[in-house]
Design a protein around this motif. Structure first.
Motif, mmCIF file in Angstrom:
data_model
loop_
_atom_site.group_PDB
_atom_site.id
_atom_site.type_symbol
_atom_site.label_atom_id
_atom_site.label_comp_id
_atom_site.label_asym_id
_atom_site.label_seq_id
_atom_site.Cartn_x
_atom_site.Cartn_y
_atom_site.Cartn_z
ATOM 1 N N ASP A 24 -6.735 -20.391 7.826
ATOM 2 C CA ASP A 24 -7.385 -19.358 6.832
ATOM 3 C C ASP A 24 -6.115 -18.292 7.040
ATOM 4 O O ASP A 24 -6.132 -16.912 7.507
ATOM 5 N N VAL A 25 -4.915 -18.523 8.471
ATOM 6 C CA VAL A 25 -4.128 -17.531 8.248
ATOM 7 C C VAL A 25 -3.442 -16.776 7.193
ATOM 8 O O VAL A 25 -3.235 -15.683 7.153
ATOM 9 N N PRO A 26 -3.448 -17.639 5.905
ATOM 10 C CA PRO A 26 -1.733 -16.668 5.242
ATOM 11 C C PRO A 26 -3.387 -15.563 4.137
ATOM 12 O O PRO A 26 -3.482 -14.536 4.274
ATOM 13 N N ALA A 27 -4.699 -16.250 4.700
ATOM 14 C CA ALA A 27 -5.728 -15.037 3.351
ATOM 15 C C ALA A 27 -6.102 -13.921 4.109
ATOM 16 O O ALA A 27 -6.307 -13.136 3.899
ATOM 17 N N LEU A 28 -5.854 -14.192 5.510
ATOM 18 C CA LEU A 28 -6.647 -12.769 6.530
ATOM 19 C C LEU A 28 -5.615 -12.047 6.282
ATOM 20 O O LEU A 28 -5.708 -11.030 6.188
ATOM 21 N N VAL A 29 -3.907 -12.250 6.264
ATOM 22 C CA VAL A 29 -3.118 -11.528 6.591
ATOM 23 C C VAL A 29 -2.517 -11.145 5.123
ATOM 24 O O VAL A 29 -2.397 -9.763 5.626
ATOM 25 N N GLU A 30 -2.924 -11.403 3.851
ATOM 26 C CA GLU A 30 -3.511 -10.983 2.859
ATOM 27 C C GLU A 30 -4.309 -9.641 2.714
ATOM 28 O O GLU A 30 -4.605 -8.977 2.386
ATOM 29 N N LEU A 31 -5.762 -10.186 3.341
ATOM 30 C CA LEU A 31 -6.870 -9.110 3.279
ATOM 31 C C LEU A 31 -6.476 -8.345 4.574
ATOM 32 O O LEU A 31 -6.468 -7.139 3.499
ATOM 33 N N THR A 47 -7.547 3.076 3.603
ATOM 34 C CA THR A 47 -5.671 2.782 3.782
ATOM 35 C C THR A 47 -5.353 3.782 5.015
ATOM 36 O O THR A 47 -5.865 4.786 4.930
ATOM 37 N N GLU A 48 -4.166 3.067 4.802
ATOM 38 C CA GLU A 48 -3.469 4.230 5.870
ATOM 39 C C GLU A 48 -2.050 3.999 5.254
ATOM 40 O O GLU A 48 -0.476 4.784 5.937
ATOM 41 N N ALA A 49 -2.253 4.024 4.637
ATOM 42 C CA ALA A 49 -0.613 3.911 3.468
ATOM 43 C C ALA A 49 0.095 5.625 3.192
ATOM 44 O O ALA A 49 0.958 5.676 3.218
ATOM 45 N N HIS A 50 -1.582 6.626 3.932
ATOM 46 C CA HIS A 50 -0.327 7.651 3.640
ATOM 47 C C HIS A 50 0.555 7.990 4.682
ATOM 48 O O HIS A 50 1.065 9.236 5.823
ATOM 49 N N LEU A 51 0.059 7.055 6.275
ATOM 50 C CA LEU A 51 0.376 7.234 7.614
ATOM 51 C C LEU A 51 1.683 6.569 7.612
ATOM 52 O O LEU A 51 2.355 6.874 8.622
ATOM 53 N N LEU A 52 1.345 5.007 7.475
ATOM 54 C CA LEU A 52 2.065 3.972 7.629
ATOM 55 C C LEU A 52 2.698 3.353 6.302
ATOM 56 O O LEU A 52 2.024 3.071 5.569
ATOM 57 N N GLU A 53 3.827 3.438 6.699
ATOM 58 C CA GLU A 53 5.098 1.680 5.413
ATOM 59 C C GLU A 53 4.908 0.368 5.979
ATOM 60 O O GLU A 53 4.155 0.473 7.688
ATOM 61 N N GLY A 54 4.994 -0.502 5.099
ATOM 62 C CA GLY A 54 5.278 -1.494 5.705
ATOM 63 C C GLY A 54 4.357 -2.609 6.088
ATOM 64 O O GLY A 54 3.228 -2.169 5.394
ATOM 65 N N ARG A 55 3.685 -3.378 6.561
ATOM 66 C CA ARG A 55 3.062 -4.573 7.100
ATOM 67 C C ARG A 55 2.395 -3.891 8.726
ATOM 68 O O ARG A 55 2.905 -2.979 8.874
ATOM 69 N N ARG A 56 1.024 -4.123 8.255
ATOM 70 C CA ARG A 56 0.498 -4.074 9.149
ATOM 71 C C ARG A 56 0.400 -4.948 10.363
ATOM 72 O O ARG A 56 0.113 -4.993 10.988
ATOM 73 N N THR A 57 -0.078 -6.400 9.949
ATOM 74 C CA THR A 57 0.066 -7.728 10.589
ATOM 75 C C THR A 57 1.051 -8.586 10.231
ATOM 76 O O THR A 57 1.759 -8.651 9.306
ATOM 77 N N ASP A 58 1.067 -9.514 10.490
ATOM 78 C CA ASP A 58 2.265 -10.886 10.203
ATOM 79 C C ASP A 58 1.579 -11.986 10.560
ATOM 80 O O ASP A 58 0.263 -12.471 11.523
ATOM 81 N N ALA A 59 2.069 -13.031 9.780
ATOM 82 C CA ALA A 59 1.074 -14.475 9.563
ATOM 83 C C ALA A 59 0.957 -14.863 11.745
ATOM 84 O O ALA A 59 0.270 -15.670 12.513
ATOM 85 N N ALA A 60 2.556 -14.662 12.422
ATOM 86 C CA ALA A 60 2.129 -15.591 13.401
ATOM 87 C C ALA A 60 1.499 -14.148 14.571
ATOM 88 O O ALA A 60 -0.407 -15.159 15.353
ATOM 89 N N GLY A 61 1.126 -12.609 14.492
ATOM 90 C CA GLY A 61 0.312 -11.687 14.693
ATOM 91 C C GLY A 61 -1.691 -12.387 15.067
ATOM 92 O O GLY A 61 -2.317 -12.327 15.935
ATOM 93 N N VAL A 62 -1.789 -13.067 13.409
ATOM 94 C CA VAL A 62 -3.013 -13.756 13.128
ATOM 95 C C VAL A 62 -3.155 -14.765 13.881
ATOM 96 O O VAL A 62 -4.338 -15.163 13.737
ATOM 97 N N ALA A 63 -1.984 -15.084 13.696
ATOM 98 C CA ALA A 63 -2.032 -16.981 13.997
ATOM 99 C C ALA A 63 -2.318 -16.682 15.679
ATOM 100 O O ALA A 63 -3.530 -17.406 15.950
ATOM 101 N N GLU A 64 -1.833 -15.897 16.363
ATOM 102 C CA GLU A 64 -2.388 -16.013 18.110
ATOM 103 C C GLU A 64 -3.889 -15.185 18.078
ATOM 104 O O GLU A 64 -3.912 -15.471 19.004
#
Length: 188
Positions: A24-31, A47-64
């Protein structure tokens, strides 16, 4: 935890809940990304787009989080489609609630409330824990108010935003920090 179904206003039948697996990791990262970052996140109110750019998470963090023996990532699915998730982690004397995401086009329809109730049930009934804790970016007053309407309270404690660690995003302002919120869960 077995698969459970909970009803909610805003959609018929409610979501089915299950524990995430490595598949489920790829679908979780996308969500998670769609709920908090970029243009797609602007379709919802979290949304946090007005506060932050870039990524919220990545596959390694979600897998962990998925593989953590002290925790679980709960998935909410409707008709086999992933629509929401959250992470729960057992801690000494409490549990932590995080990575809470609802598909932006479904936000405001009641599914987030149902996911939060299921998370509280798991913590209270399956883990026997009576305190749920979370951290919310302080500048997200609308989101903090949503949690407060569901019984969460600010503790007066704050933790710093991890400036300089691009795994958590690229801040658009210098004053970000996390407010700590908790809720006492009734005994089973």
């Amino acid at each position: 935890m077995s698969e459970t179904t909970a009803g909610s206003a805003g959609f018929t039948g409610g979501p089915t809940f299950r524990r995430a697996t490595a598949a489920d990791v790829p679908a979780l990262v996308e969500l998670v990304e769609s709920a908090y970052r970029g243009e797609s996140s602007r379709a919802g109110w979290t949304t946090e787009a007005h506060l932050l750019e870039g990524r919220r998470t990545d596959a390694a963090g979600v897998a962990e989080a998925v593989e953590d023996p002290q925790g679980v990532v709960l998935l909410a699915e409707v008709d086999g489609e992933l629509v929401a998730c959250c992470q729960l982690e057992r801690r000494e004397g409490s549990a932590y609630f995080g990575m809470f995401s609802v598909r932006p086009t479904l936000q405001g329809g009641g599914i987030g409330r149902v996911v939060l109730v299921e998370a509280e049930r798991v913590v209270r009934e399956e883990w026997g824990v009576g305190l749920l804790e979370m951290k919310v970016i302080e500048q997200r007053g609308d989101l903090i108010a949503w949690y407060e309407r569901r019984g969460y309270r600010r503790t007066g404690e704050y933790s710093p935003f991890p400036y300089g660690d691009e795994r958590f995003g690229l801040p658009l302002r210098p004053d970000l920090r996390f407010a700590v919120l908790t809720k006492e869960l009734p005994a089973v």
